[in-house]
Design a protein around this motif. Sequence first.
Motif, PDB file in Angstrom:
ATOM      1  N   VAL A 188       0.969  -1.195  -0.093  1.00  0.00           N
ATOM      2  CA  VAL A 188      -0.187  -0.132   0.114  1.00  0.00           C
ATOM      3  C   VAL A 188       0.876   1.367  -0.135  1.00  0.00           C
ATOM      4  O   VAL A 188       1.688   1.594   0.873  1.00  0.00           O
ATOM      5  N   ILE A 189       0.947   1.990  -1.124  1.00  0.00           N
ATOM      6  CA  ILE A 189       1.736   3.020  -1.184  1.00  0.00           C
ATOM      7  C   ILE A 189       0.897   4.269  -1.526  1.00  0.00           C
ATOM      8  O   ILE A 189      -0.047   4.286  -2.566  1.00  0.00           O
ATOM      9  N   LEU A 190       0.840   5.486  -0.627  1.00  0.00           N
ATOM     10  CA  LEU A 190       0.327   6.428  -0.777  1.00  0.00           C
ATOM     11  C   LEU A 190       1.337   7.948  -1.388  1.00  0.00           C
ATOM     12  O   LEU A 190       2.214   7.911  -1.052  1.00  0.00           O
ATOM     13  N   GLU A 191       0.561   8.599  -1.779  1.00  0.00           N
ATOM     14  CA  GLU A 191       1.141   9.819  -2.451  1.00  0.00           C
ATOM     15  C   GLU A 191       0.695  11.134  -1.868  1.00  0.00           C
ATOM     16  O   GLU A 191      -0.736  11.136  -2.209  1.00  0.00           O
ATOM     17  N   ILE A 192       1.267  11.778  -1.389  1.00  0.00           N
ATOM     18  CA  ILE A 192       0.735  13.360  -0.721  1.00  0.00           C
ATOM     19  C   ILE A 192       1.482  14.335  -1.782  1.00  0.00           C
ATOM     20  O   ILE A 192       2.465  14.660  -1.754  1.00  0.00           O
ATOM     21  N   GLN A 193       0.742  15.006  -2.713  1.00  0.00           N
ATOM     22  CA  GLN A 193       0.913  15.719  -3.787  1.00  0.00           C
ATOM     23  C   GLN A 193       1.097  17.258  -3.045  1.00  0.00           C
ATOM     24  O   GLN A 193       0.527  17.386  -1.911  1.00  0.00           O
ATOM     25  N   LEU A 212       8.210   3.389  -9.773  1.00  0.00           N
ATOM     26  CA  LEU A 212       7.313   2.261  -9.170  1.00  0.00           C
ATOM     27  C   LEU A 212       7.107   0.982 -10.134  1.00  0.00           C
ATOM     28  O   LEU A 212       6.922  -0.172  -9.639  1.00  0.00           O
ATOM     29  N   LYS A 213       6.698   1.290 -11.414  1.00  0.00           N
ATOM     30  CA  LYS A 213       6.323   0.354 -12.370  1.00  0.00           C
ATOM     31  C   LYS A 213       7.476  -0.629 -12.445  1.00  0.00           C
ATOM     32  O   LYS A 213       7.341  -1.866 -12.679  1.00  0.00           O
ATOM     33  N   THR A 214       8.566  -0.055 -12.300  1.00  0.00           N
ATOM     34  CA  THR A 214       9.929  -0.952 -12.665  1.00  0.00           C
ATOM     35  C   THR A 214      10.179  -2.067 -11.576  1.00  0.00           C
ATOM     36  O   THR A 214      10.700  -3.307 -11.909  1.00  0.00           O
ATOM     37  N   TYR A 215       9.333  -1.973 -10.403  1.00  0.00           N
ATOM     38  CA  TYR A 215       9.428  -2.988  -9.342  1.00  0.00           C
ATOM     39  C   TYR A 215       8.150  -3.818  -9.303  1.00  0.00           C
ATOM     40  O   TYR A 215       7.870  -4.449  -8.529  1.00  0.00           O
ATOM     41  N   GLY A 216       7.133  -3.379 -10.259  1.00  0.00           N
ATOM     42  CA  GLY A 216       5.817  -4.041 -10.179  1.00  0.00           C
ATOM     43  C   GLY A 216       4.835  -3.699  -9.324  1.00  0.00           C
ATOM     44  O   GLY A 216       3.853  -4.162  -8.827  1.00  0.00           O
ATOM     45  N   PHE A 217       5.036  -2.189  -8.837  1.00  0.00           N
ATOM     46  CA  PHE A 217       4.443  -1.520  -7.768  1.00  0.00           C
ATOM     47  C   PHE A 217       3.634  -0.483  -8.818  1.00  0.00           C
ATOM     48  O   PHE A 217       3.689   0.055  -9.495  1.00  0.00           O
ATOM     49  N   SER A 218       2.430   0.102  -7.905  1.00  0.00           N
ATOM     50  CA  SER A 218       1.667   1.339  -8.106  1.00  0.00           C
ATOM     51  C   SER A 218       1.282   1.967  -6.923  1.00  0.00           C
ATOM     52  O   SER A 218       1.179   1.378  -5.706  1.00  0.00           O
ATOM     53  N   VAL A 219       0.898   3.092  -7.347  1.00  0.00           N
ATOM     54  CA  VAL A 219       0.132   4.154  -6.259  1.00  0.00           C
ATOM     55  C   VAL A 219      -1.093   3.796  -5.714  1.00  0.00           C
ATOM     56  O   VAL A 219      -1.976   3.577  -6.520  1.00  0.00           O
ATOM     57  N   THR A 220      -1.313   3.449  -4.575  1.00  0.00           N
ATOM     58  CA  THR A 220      -2.747   2.935  -4.009  1.00  0.00           C
ATOM     59  C   THR A 220      -3.528   4.038  -4.037  1.00  0.00           C
ATOM     60  O   THR A 220      -4.828   3.942  -4.333  1.00  0.00           O
ATOM     61  N   ALA A 221      -3.206   5.117  -3.430  1.00  0.00           N
ATOM     62  CA  ALA A 221      -4.099   6.396  -3.484  1.00  0.00           C
ATOM     63  C   ALA A 221      -3.174   7.584  -3.286  1.00  0.00           C
ATOM     64  O   ALA A 221      -1.985   7.667  -2.753  1.00  0.00           O
ATOM     65  N   LYS A 222      -3.736   8.611  -3.803  1.00  0.00           N
ATOM     66  CA  LYS A 222      -3.113   9.955  -3.903  1.00  0.00           C
ATOM     67  C   LYS A 222      -3.933  11.194  -3.542  1.00  0.00           C
ATOM     68  O   LYS A 222      -4.951  11.152  -4.028  1.00  0.00           O
ATOM     69  N   ALA A 236      -3.046  14.135   5.321  1.00  0.00           N
ATOM     70  CA  ALA A 236      -2.338  12.810   5.821  1.00  0.00           C
ATOM     71  C   ALA A 236      -3.302  12.188   6.834  1.00  0.00           C
ATOM     72  O   ALA A 236      -3.631  11.037   6.803  1.00  0.00           O
ATOM     73  N   ALA A 237      -4.092  13.062   7.672  1.00  0.00           N
ATOM     74  CA  ALA A 237      -5.137  12.452   8.823  1.00  0.00           C
ATOM     75  C   ALA A 237      -6.035  11.737   8.005  1.00  0.00           C
ATOM     76  O   ALA A 237      -6.490  10.462   8.296  1.00  0.00           O
ATOM     77  N   ASN A 238      -6.774  12.081   6.856  1.00  0.00           N
ATOM     78  CA  ASN A 238      -7.684  11.569   5.874  1.00  0.00           C
ATOM     79  C   ASN A 238      -7.156  10.175   5.493  1.00  0.00           C
ATOM     80  O   ASN A 238      -7.932   9.120   5.395  1.00  0.00           O
ATOM     81  N   LEU A 239      -5.918  10.186   4.941  1.00  0.00           N
ATOM     82  CA  LEU A 239      -5.436   9.057   4.194  1.00  0.00           C
ATOM     83  C   LEU A 239      -5.065   7.766   5.219  1.00  0.00           C
ATOM     84  O   LEU A 239      -5.437   6.700   4.999  1.00  0.00           O
TER      85      LEU A 239
END
Length: 355
Positions: A188-193, A212-222, A236-239
Motif C-alpha cells: 500500500v503506497i500513498l502519495e501526498i502531492q 514504481l512500475k519497474t518494481y511491479g508496484f503502483s500508487v494505491t491512493a494519492k 494525511a489524517a484522512n489518508l
Amino acid sequence: MTENVARRGFLLGGAVIGAGALVTACTSNEPAAPAAAASSAPAPAPAATGGNEAPGEKVVIGFSAPAADHGWIAAIAKNAEAAAKEFSDVEFKPVEPTNDINAQISAVESLIAAKVAALVILPNDGQQLNQVARQASDAGIPVINLDRVFPDKLSYRTWIGGDNYGMGVAAGHYIGETLKTKGVSNPVILEIQGIATLPLTQDRSKGFEDALKTYGFSVTAKQDAQFTVESGNKVAANLLQAHKKIDAIWNHDDDQGIGVLAAIKEAGREEFFMVGGAGSANAMRDIKADSGVLKATVTYSPTMASSAIKLARLIAQGKGMSDLVENQVPQSITLASETITKENVDTYLPLGFES
C-alpha cells in the motif's frame, strides 16, 4: 550560487554538468576569442581578474515571486536577494510577493514599465502568467523563468528549475528498492502531492509512477495538500484513517510534511516509512535522528533562485558561460534531484532550508 550549489548537477543541452562548473561559468568567463586566433594549442585559462566577476554594465534586475507562505518560497526570495548583493553592477528590484494571480500580473507590468534590464519570475501559475511574461519578452526584456514554467517558449529567454520528473523517479526508486529488500508484495503506497493542477506536480507524480512500475508496484491512493502545513496535516489524517495498513508514503514537499508528520504522530502510526521532497533542514534533521517514519527526502533546491539572478546578469550584459563553447547562456537549465538518507545527510544538511 556559492557553496549552496556545490553538489548540484545541471542539465545543459542534454549533458549533465557539475554545479561547480556552472558557478565558474556564471562568474569568470572571458569573451570568446576571435575565430582567426584559433589554433591547435590548448586555449589559455581565463585571467585571474576581470571576466564576469569584474563589474560590468549596470543592470536592473526585476524579481517577482509568490508570497513566502512556506519555507521553500521564503528561501527563494532570500537567495535571490543575496545573489544580487554579490555584484556592484546589479540593482535588485523586487516587487511585492503575492499569491494573487492578478496582483502578480500587475506587479510584473510595473517592472516592464520601469524598463528593467532583465526579469526573474517565479509565477504562481505559469499558464496564467504566460501572457505578461510574453509582454515583457516582446518589449525586449529577457525573462528568466524560475521553476514553474511558462508554456510559451517565446515568453522567456532562459528557464531554470528543478527536475520534477526526476524527483518522482528518485522517490519511486527509493521506495521500490526498500520494499523489495523487505520482501513486501502488493504494498500500500500513498502519495501526498502539492498542488495537483500544476504541471510540476503532475511531472513528479508521473516520475513516481514510472519508477514504481519497474518494481511491479503502483500508487494505491494519492491526494494533493496545496504545499501548506495545514493541508498536509488534514490530508494525511484522512489518508491514515482510510488505510488501516500502509507500507510507504511519498510526500512531495517537506514544508507540508511538517503537517503530515504531525498527523502521523497523532495517529500513533509507525508501520510504514516515508520519503519527503525538496530537502528542508527540518526533514534532514529528522532523517539523521532516525526516530520516526521519515527515512529519506529527494532534493529540489531553492538555490536555483541564486542561479537565476546570476544568469539574468549575464544575459542582460550580453555574456555567456565560460565552461561552454557557446557564447550565450543556455535556454534551459535543469537541476538534478538527489536522494538524502541517513547515510549521506551530513553532507546535505548545510544546504537545507528552514521550514
